[in-house]
Structure formats: C-alpha cells, structure tokens
Design an enzyme around this catalytic site. Structure first.
Site, PDB file in Angstrom:
ATOM      1  NE  ARG A 227     -10.652  -1.318   4.441  1.00  0.00           N
ATOM      2  CZ  ARG A 227     -11.210  -1.402   5.641  1.00  0.00           C
ATOM      3  NH1 ARG A 227     -12.361  -2.020   5.808  1.00  0.00           N
ATOM      4  NH2 ARG A 227     -10.615  -0.876   6.702  1.00  0.00           N
TER       5      ARG A 227
ATOM      6  CE  LYS B 274      -6.350   8.980   7.987  1.00  0.00           C
ATOM      7  NZ  LYS B 274      -6.952   7.942   8.842  1.00  0.00           N
TER       8      LYS B 274
ATOM      9  CG  ASP C  28      -1.733   5.491   4.894  1.00  0.00           C
ATOM     10  OD1 ASP C  28      -1.552   4.451   5.551  1.00  0.00           O
ATOM     11  OD2 ASP C  28      -2.822   5.814   4.388  1.00  0.00           O
TER      12      ASP C  28
ATOM     13  CG  ASP D 158      -5.411   8.039   4.559  1.00  0.00           C
ATOM     14  OD1 ASP D 158      -6.352   8.610   3.974  1.00  0.00           O
ATOM     15  OD2 ASP D 158      -5.549   7.065   5.329  1.00  0.00           O
TER      16      ASP D 158
ATOM     17  CG  ASP E  83      -9.690   7.663   6.809  1.00  0.00           C
ATOM     18  OD1 ASP E  83      -8.634   7.601   6.127  1.00  0.00           O
ATOM     19  OD2 ASP E  83      -9.708   7.916   8.025  1.00  0.00           O
TER      20      ASP E  83
ATOM     21  CD  GLU F 179      -6.604   5.173   2.652  1.00  0.00           C
ATOM     22  OE1 GLU F 179      -7.563   5.267   3.435  1.00  0.00           O
ATOM     23  OE2 GLU F 179      -5.423   5.066   3.040  1.00  0.00           O
TER      24      GLU F 179
ATOM     25  CE  LYS G 173      -3.063   2.719   3.090  1.00  0.00           C
ATOM     26  NZ  LYS G 173      -3.918   2.733   4.306  1.00  0.00           N
TER      27      LYS G 173
HETATM   28  N1  BES Z   1      -3.954   4.827   6.942  1.00  0.00           N
HETATM   29  C1  BES Z   1      -5.020   4.569   7.821  1.00  0.00           C
HETATM   30  C2  BES Z   1      -4.650   3.647   8.973  1.00  0.00           C
HETATM   31  C3  BES Z   1      -3.611   4.147   9.931  1.00  0.00           C
HETATM   32  C4  BES Z   1      -3.963   4.730  11.128  1.00  0.00           C
HETATM   33  C5  BES Z   1      -2.268   3.984   9.655  1.00  0.00           C
HETATM   34  C6  BES Z   1      -3.009   5.168  12.005  1.00  0.00           C
HETATM   35  C7  BES Z   1      -1.305   4.415  10.532  1.00  0.00           C
HETATM   36  C8  BES Z   1      -1.671   5.004  11.711  1.00  0.00           C
HETATM   37  C9  BES Z   1      -6.183   3.928   7.062  1.00  0.00           C
HETATM   38  O1  BES Z   1      -6.295   4.294   5.734  1.00  0.00           O
HETATM   39  C10 BES Z   1      -7.429   4.355   7.733  1.00  0.00           C
HETATM   40  O2  BES Z   1      -7.721   5.511   7.708  1.00  0.00           O
HETATM   41  N2  BES Z   1      -8.143   3.399   8.325  1.00  0.00           N
HETATM   42  C11 BES Z   1      -9.364   3.682   9.000  1.00  0.00           C
HETATM   43  C12 BES Z   1     -10.361   2.640   8.607  1.00  0.00           C
HETATM   44  C13 BES Z   1     -11.747   2.929   9.040  1.00  0.00           C
HETATM   45  C14 BES Z   1     -12.280   4.142   8.325  1.00  0.00           C
HETATM   46  C15 BES Z   1     -12.612   1.725   8.763  1.00  0.00           C
HETATM   47  C16 BES Z   1      -9.068   3.624  10.494  1.00  0.00           C
HETATM   48  O3  BES Z   1      -8.257   2.810  10.920  1.00  0.00           O
HETATM   49  O4  BES Z   1      -9.637   4.441  11.211  1.00  0.00           O
HETATM   50 ZN    ZN Z   2      -4.584   4.904   4.804  1.00  0.00          ZN
HETATM   51 MN    MN Z   3      -7.447   6.078   5.497  1.00  0.00          MN
END
Ligand code: BES
Ligand code: ZN
Ligand code: MN
Length: 490
Positions: A340, A266, A277, A259, A336, A338, A254
């Site tokens: 996957r 966010k 990310d 992000d 968010d 994204e 990825k």
């Molecule tokens: N890039 C983030 C996950 C992340 C969080 C990486 C903290 C490193 C540190 C990912 O794209 C994300 O935003 N995931 C969301 C998923 C949710 C919306 C289902 C999350 O973990 O909040």
């Molecule tokens: Zn992300």
């Molecule tokens: Mn995200």
C-alpha cells in the site's frame, strides 16, 4: 521469454486424418453429433468413435470435456481426442476443452480438426495457454517440440479470429514468466529492462529513477525500497491506440520483486513464495503487451512501482513517519504492509500526470484475501458500481474468478493514527478491506477506481484448467476484455 507455440491454420482435408502421426482431435456437441471429420475418424476406426460416443452419451457428454481413443486401429495417430464443445457452450468451456488437448499433446504434433465449429480459435487459445512451462533455469531444458495445426472449414475467418487471441496468449506468458522468475534474476533493474524492451512492439516506456522519484515527492514508495541494494524504479508504459486526447484507462501494479517483510521480518517457512510479490506489476505488463500486440484502439497507461522490501541498516523501521506524494503522512507500524505504501504514491502520480478516465490497481496485497477467498477469486474493491460491474462481467466471461468485497467508513476509521494522518495497518480484522481503505484515501474525487487484491490468484500450488502450477497470469484476459468491451473506439 517463453513463447506460445505458434498455431497454423489450414482448410479441412479429411484425407489427412488417417495419415497424421501424432494426435488428432475432433469436435462433437453434447448429443455426440459427428461432423465430417469425426465421421471420417469413425470410418477409419471401423465405428469405434460412434461406439464410444454412444457409451458416453448415456451418462451425457459434458461441454468442456474431452475423451480419448488411444492407439486407434486404422489410423497413424497415437490418439484421437474427442472434444465436447457445443455451439451454445460458453467461451471458457471451449478453452477448457482446448486446454486438455494442449496438455495431453506433450511433444506430439496436434491436428485439431475443428470443421465448422465457431469455437475453433478459442479451442486453439485454450491449447496454447495450457501448453506453458517455465524452463528458464533448467540446464537440460528441451526445445519446445511438436506443432498445433487447426484444420477448419473457413481458414481465413478462424485465423483472423485467432490473431488477437494469440496476443492474449503472449501477454499471459509474459506475465507468467515475470511472476515465476526468482528475485535474484528479476531485480528491479532487470524487470525495468524487460519492460523497456516492449518499445519494440510499439509501447512508449519510461523509467523513473530514484532521483526523479525523490523530486516528485514519492517518499512512501521510496521508503519501501530504501533497505535494498536494488534501486527503486517506477516504469510508465503507454499504449496510445485510441483517439488522441481521450483520457486513458490507468493500470497500476505493485512490483515488489521480493518481500522479506523488511524489519517486520516474515517467518522463514514459505518466504520463497514472495518472489511473486510483483504479480500486480507482472499483470499490468502482460496486459500492456497484449494491447500493443493486437493494436487495441484504446488509450491505456500502465504504471508499476518496482521495489525490493529488505531488512537492513538503511531500511524503514516500525514507527517511522513518512510523507506521501499526496502530502498525507503515514505512520509505518509494520514494514510488511509495504504494498500500500508504494501503491499510494504510484496511484497519486498516475492521477496527477494522466487524469485517467478510470484507474485499476493490482496487487498481491494481503494474506487475508487468501483466508477469505482462497485461490479461486481475486478480491475486488471499488468506489463505482458501474465500473465494478463492467469488470466483474469481463472476469466472468473470461472464467477468471473475481468477487466484490465491501468498503466503508468504519473500516477507514481503523487506520487512524495518534501521531500521523494514518497508520499503514488496521489490525487483524478485515485485513484486506483496511488495506483497500488505505488505497482509497489516495483516489481523487470522481475517479472511478477498482482495487484488485490478487495475492491468492497470481500464483498457485496446483494446476488450473488453463495453466500448470505456478504463475497463472490471472487478470490479463479479464483486463484485455474490459478494454475491448468498454474503451475501444468504433
Ligand atoms: N505480499 C504480502 C501479501 C501476500 C501474502 C501476498 C501471501 C501473497 C501471498 C504483503 O506485503 C504482506 O505482507 N501483507 C501483510 C499485511 C499485514 C502486515 C497487515 C499480510 O498479509 O500479512
Ligand atoms: Zn508484499
Ligand atoms: Mn509484505
């Protein structure tokens, strides 16, 4: 890029220990037994080393630790570092001790008198790995100073053992630089350029641009980047060091260069952390660099999806339905989630084109994995016990935390959508697992697969044994070892 300090190897010459300016290091076992170099230091210091060892021995010398005699009388050195690395120590203890002297060295010339220690090369790797600092944007950055010299009883053997290890160090530094780099510098384009540069070390590198991705039907991957001014790209890196025709191991990363969350924006606090990310793609790149540098006798393909997740008038909206390359439709309820979306297309493309023997994807995928495992372990998800065990064994040997998490039908059911084949979020419970279930829907029958959620380990806020705070390079060592132990011919 930040290059590791190059290490030189020389034959043991105890005459030099007294005259060396800078730092001198010697190795003892847990009983405090001195080798020829340590005995020489002891003589020069009129017994100070022996007294220190006797004092330490009462509490027990711990493998992987170091103590220091500062400004030793009778020697030119500013300090003597005494490393406790017994023969029986696990490799990560040898590296941990090396890392301590690598850090303590500062800008001084380090003379590592390892004598007949079988761990000489690993101690050197530890010293080199810990001696990293991201200086790319410091206008007053000072050039790396000082040197590391390993003085040992079998120079030829130790320098031969160190050669592949220094490839690991360079691969790790490459990953760390990519992960530490801010998103205005590391755009999808400059990221791709840095990967293309690896053609010079023998990798075959291709960049697939948006029109090609469109043609391939990679709509969920393109959807993530459609709100950004930076073009979405997929980069394919091939290392064909193995037997011709052998199916490759595939590593899929990825690479979200930033992000923001997209329209599902966010919160402002801490958003700057999302420069990391692209950690999955960064790790894949570091592993490919290592394999090429050490000319691994294996076929490995690294595929990364490079995108930026931005909110804009062209961005995807919550509620949009998009068709993946596989043909399955996805209801995007949260922009968010994204990672996957881009991985499912990158993984499908990988399987269609390469029919890999096995596939590992790496991603900073969920915040939930940090809640579950903190910064100590990456989440490991797999459809194949044998493959998974082989990876966990490699990670354990390298001292990289990895913990297996479950998968199951009930989690998969949480992805049901009323209007499409699936939705891209499963709700708050088991957030890391439903993310993995989403990915598993894009793993073909019979392909051994591991998903590594590295959100907690790719970049950390405090120093770790082998790295200063910031990017760790987690996974480069484990994956390199996985290849060495399972995929190399002869
Ligand atoms: N890039 C983030 C996950 C992340 C969080 C990486 C903290 C490193 C540190 C990912 O794209 C994300 O935003 N995931 C969301 C998923 C949710 C919306 C289902 C999350 O973990 O909040
Ligand atoms: Zn992300
Ligand atoms: Mn995200």
């Amino acid at each position: 890029m930040t290059m590791p300090t190059s290490v030189t190897f020389t034959e043991t010459d105890i005459e030099r220990l007294g005259d060396h300016a800078g730092r001198v290091a010697v190795v003892v076992d847990e009983t405090g037994k001195m080798d020829v170099s340590a005995r020489r230091v002891n003589r020069l210091t009129k017994g100070a080393l022996k007294r220190a060892l006797e004092a330490k021995a009462t509490e027990g010398l711990k493998p992987g630790t170091v103590f220091t005699l500062a400004y030793p009388a009778g020697m030119a050195a500013d300090a003597v570092d005494v490393l406790c690395v017994p023969r029986s120590a696990p490799v990560h203890k040898a590296r941990a001790a090396g890392a301590i002297v690598g850090k303590q060295r500062g800008k001084a010339d380090l003379l590592l008198a390892t004598g007949s220690s079988k761990w000489a090369a690993q101690i050197a790797l530890g010293a080199v790995l810990r001696d990293y600092s991201f200086q790319a944007h410091k206008t007053d950055a000072e050039a790396k100073a000082g040197s590391i010299e390993v003085m040992c009883n079998d120079k030829a053997a130790v320098s031969a053992a160190a050669e592949p290890l220094m490839a690991v160090a360079e691969g790790t530094f490459f990953t760390r630089d990519l992960v530490n780099e801010p998103a205005n510098i590391l755009t999808t384009t400059s990221f791709a350029d840095r990967l293309v540069e690896m053609e010079s070390i023998g990798l075959k590198v291709e960049v697939l641009e948006e029109d090609k991705l469109e043609e391939l039907g990679m709509r969920t991957l393109l959807a993530v980047g459609q709100g950004s001014a930076s073009p979405t790209k997929v980069v394919v890196m091939q290392w064909n060091g193995g037997a011709e025709g052998t199916a490759p191991l595939a590593l899929v990363g990825k690479g979200v260069v930033f992000d923001t969350g997209g329209i599902s924006l966010k919160p402002a606090a801490g958003m700057e952390d999302m420069t990391m990310d692209m950690g999955g793609a960064g790790t894949v790149a570091g592993v490919m660099r290592t394999l090429a540098l050490r000319k691994a006798k294996a076929n490995v393909v690294g595929i990364v999806g490079l995108v930026e997740n931005m909110p804009s008038g062209t961005a995807i909206r919550p509620g949009d339905v998009v068709t993946s390359m596989k043909g399955d439709t996805v209801e995007i309820l949260n922009t968010d989630a994204e990672g996957r979306l881009l991985l499912c297309d990158a993984m499908w493309y990988t399987q269609e084109r390469f029919q890999p023997a096995a596939m590992i994807d790496l991603a900073t995928l969920t915040g939930a994995i940090i809640i579950g495992l903190g910064h100590e372990n990456a989440g490991v998800f797999s459809n194949d016990d044998t493959f998974c065990k082989a990876f966990l064994k490699a990670a354990e040997a390298e001292g990289e935390g990895a913990w297996r998490m479950p998968l199951g039908q009930a989690y998969d059911d949480m992805l049901k959508s009323p209007i499409a084949d699936m939705k891209n979020i499963g709700g708050r419970p088991a957030g890391s697992i439903t993310a993995a279930q989403f990915l598993q829907r894009f793993v073909k029958e019979g392909v051994p697969w591991i998903h590594l959620d590295i959100a907690g380990v790719a970049s950390v806020k405090s120093d770790t044994p082998l790295a200063p705070k910031g990017a760790t390079g987690w996974g480069v060592r484990a994956l390199d070892r996985l290849v060495a132990d399972n995929y190399e011919t002869e």
